[in-house]
Design a protein around this motif. Structure first.
Motif, short mmCIF file in Angstrom:
data_model
loop_
_atom_site.label_atom_id
_atom_site.label_comp_id
_atom_site.label_asym_id
_atom_site.label_seq_id
_atom_site.Cartn_x
_atom_site.Cartn_y
_atom_site.Cartn_z
N GLN A 67 5.77 59.30 -48.09
CA GLN A 67 6.27 58.40 -48.09
C GLN A 67 5.66 56.99 -48.26
N LEU A 68 4.44 56.93 -47.98
CA LEU A 68 3.81 55.76 -48.04
C LEU A 68 3.41 55.45 -49.66
N ALA A 69 3.35 56.45 -50.23
CA ALA A 69 2.94 56.49 -51.70
C ALA A 69 4.46 56.00 -52.36
N PHE A 70 5.39 56.16 -51.78
CA PHE A 70 6.73 55.65 -52.23
C PHE A 70 7.09 54.24 -51.74
N ASP A 71 6.76 54.04 -50.33
CA ASP A 71 6.91 52.90 -49.81
C ASP A 71 5.64 52.52 -48.96
N PRO A 72 4.78 51.68 -49.57
CA PRO A 72 3.50 51.41 -48.90
C PRO A 72 3.78 50.67 -47.48
N ASP A 73 4.72 49.90 -47.35
CA ASP A 73 4.95 48.91 -46.39
C ASP A 73 5.74 49.65 -45.13
N HIS A 74 5.97 50.78 -45.26
CA HIS A 74 6.68 51.73 -44.20
C HIS A 74 5.70 51.76 -43.07
N LEU A 75 5.86 50.78 -42.09
CA LEU A 75 5.02 50.56 -41.06
C LEU A 75 4.96 51.61 -39.92
N GLU A 76 6.03 52.28 -39.73
CA GLU A 76 6.17 53.30 -38.69
C GLU A 76 5.61 54.66 -39.46
N ALA A 77 5.51 54.96 -40.56
CA ALA A 77 5.05 55.87 -41.18
C ALA A 77 3.52 55.72 -41.20
N ARG A 78 2.96 54.73 -41.40
CA ARG A 78 1.42 54.39 -41.58
C ARG A 78 1.20 54.56 -40.23
N SER A 79 1.82 54.18 -39.20
CA SER A 79 1.18 54.27 -37.66
C SER A 79 1.10 55.69 -37.35
N GLN A 80 2.14 56.25 -37.63
CA GLN A 80 2.21 57.71 -37.11
C GLN A 80 1.20 58.74 -37.93
N ARG A 81 0.90 58.21 -39.17
CA ARG A 81 0.07 58.99 -39.87
C ARG A 81 -1.62 58.66 -39.39
N LEU A 82 -1.51 57.55 -38.81
CA LEU A 82 -3.06 57.19 -38.24
C LEU A 82 -3.30 57.68 -36.99
N PHE A 83 -1.97 57.97 -36.23
CA PHE A 83 -2.17 58.68 -35.03
C PHE A 83 -2.57 60.11 -35.14
N LEU A 84 -1.90 60.66 -36.06
CA LEU A 84 -2.25 62.04 -36.45
C LEU A 84 -3.38 62.18 -36.88
N LEU A 85 -3.94 61.57 -37.62
CA LEU A 85 -5.40 61.55 -37.99
C LEU A 85 -6.32 61.27 -36.93
N ASN A 86 -6.23 60.54 -36.27
CA ASN A 86 -7.05 60.21 -34.95
C ASN A 86 -7.06 61.42 -34.10
N TYR A 87 -5.58 62.04 -34.05
CA TYR A 87 -5.52 63.17 -33.15
C TYR A 87 -6.43 64.27 -33.77
N LEU A 88 -6.34 64.79 -34.92
CA LEU A 88 -7.05 65.74 -35.51
C LEU A 88 -8.43 65.51 -35.62
N ASP A 89 -8.97 64.48 -35.60
CA ASP A 89 -10.44 64.00 -35.47
C ASP A 89 -10.75 64.30 -34.29
N THR A 90 -9.89 63.85 -33.03
CA THR A 90 -10.46 64.11 -31.60
C THR A 90 -10.52 65.64 -31.34
N GLU A 91 -9.54 66.49 -31.91
CA GLU A 91 -9.55 67.95 -31.74
C GLU A 91 -10.52 68.48 -32.36
N SER A 92 -11.05 68.01 -33.71
CA SER A 92 -12.19 68.86 -34.36
C SER A 92 -13.45 68.64 -33.72
N ARG A 93 -13.68 67.14 -32.98
CA ARG A 93 -14.70 66.87 -32.07
C ARG A 93 -14.83 67.90 -30.94
N ALA A 94 -13.72 68.06 -30.43
CA ALA A 94 -13.67 68.86 -29.11
C ALA A 94 -13.95 70.47 -29.45
N ALA A 95 -13.78 70.80 -30.59
CA ALA A 95 -13.95 72.41 -30.97
C ALA A 95 -15.22 72.73 -30.78
#
Length: 220
Positions: A192-220
């Motif tokens: 979605q961001l490749a097609f529409d870089p200004d899609h703020l909701e897609a950008r914020s949810q993507r960052l949230f997921l990346l932070n979530y995955l990073d937290t999960e990997s550190r806790a493992a």
């Protein structure tokens, strides 16, 4: 405003000017009143659209396209009950019109009658199987109905028909998230961001997921 939207706005202005001249010459011409309403609707002037389309309806009360546009204008004015009434009458007169079914489904979503909306969108894609907007609407309605697993398929079909559909990919990502399919959601957010870089909701949810995955990997 980008050049494309500027050109489109200029064409609408020219069309509105022509309609004004045509109405002065033939105030009781159905086609002129209908076109005036359509141009006003596309220009974001829903109040004017209601005026012209109501005049067209008086001249031809059983014209489904006029009733559909009148429903869209009422909906734009925040009057979904009136919009539904017009669209249901249009659907009664033209039961094979896929766009009427789809627009009725969208209005029913705003009225929180989600299962009825699902039925309308299903009817729309039955009538026109290559209707990308209908498939996307069906997926969105299913997601709102709490049926995220069922929503993925319709959004996928919409993207097969129109890879640049403005809503289907983001909404499919939401369905993936609801099904706890994080990797698939991330892929859709990235696309979605490749097609529409200004899609703020897609950008914020993507960052949230990346932070979530990073937290999960550190806790493992």
């Amino acid at each position: 405003m980008n050049p494309t939207s500027s050109t489109f706005a200029a064409r609408l202005d020219a069309a509105a000017a022509w309609c004004g001249q045509a109405r002065a010459a033939a105030p009781r011409d159905f086609a002129v009143q209908h076109l005036s309403g359509l141009v006003a609707l596309r220009s974001g002037r829903a109040g004017e659209a209601v005026q012209f389309l109501t005049a067209a309806r008086r001249l031809q009360p059983r014209a489904p396209s006029t009733l559909m546009c009148l429903g869209l204008a009422w909906n734009a004015l925040g009057r979904p009950a009136d919009a539904e009434a017009m669209l249901r009458e249009a659907a009664r007169l033209a039961p094979g019109a896929h766009d009427i079914q789809s627009n009725l489904g969208a209005v029913l979503v705003t009225r929180n009658r989600i299962e009825e909306a699902v039925a309308c969108f299903r009817r729309a894609v039955e009538l026109k199987p290559d209707y990308a907007a209908g498939w996307s609407g069906l997926g969105s309605a299913l997601l709102l109905a709490g049926r995220a697993g069922e929503a993925i398929g319709p959004h996928t079909r919409a993207l097969e028909l129109d890879p640049k559909h403005p809503k289907a990919r983001f909404n499919r990502a939401q369905a993936h998230l609801a099904c706890h399919r994080v990797a698939e959601a991330l892929m859709d957010f990235d696309a979605q961001l490749a097609f529409d870089p200004d899609h703020l909701e897609a950008r914020s949810q993507r960052l949230f997921l990346l932070n979530y995955l990073d937290t999960e990997s550190r806790a493992a």
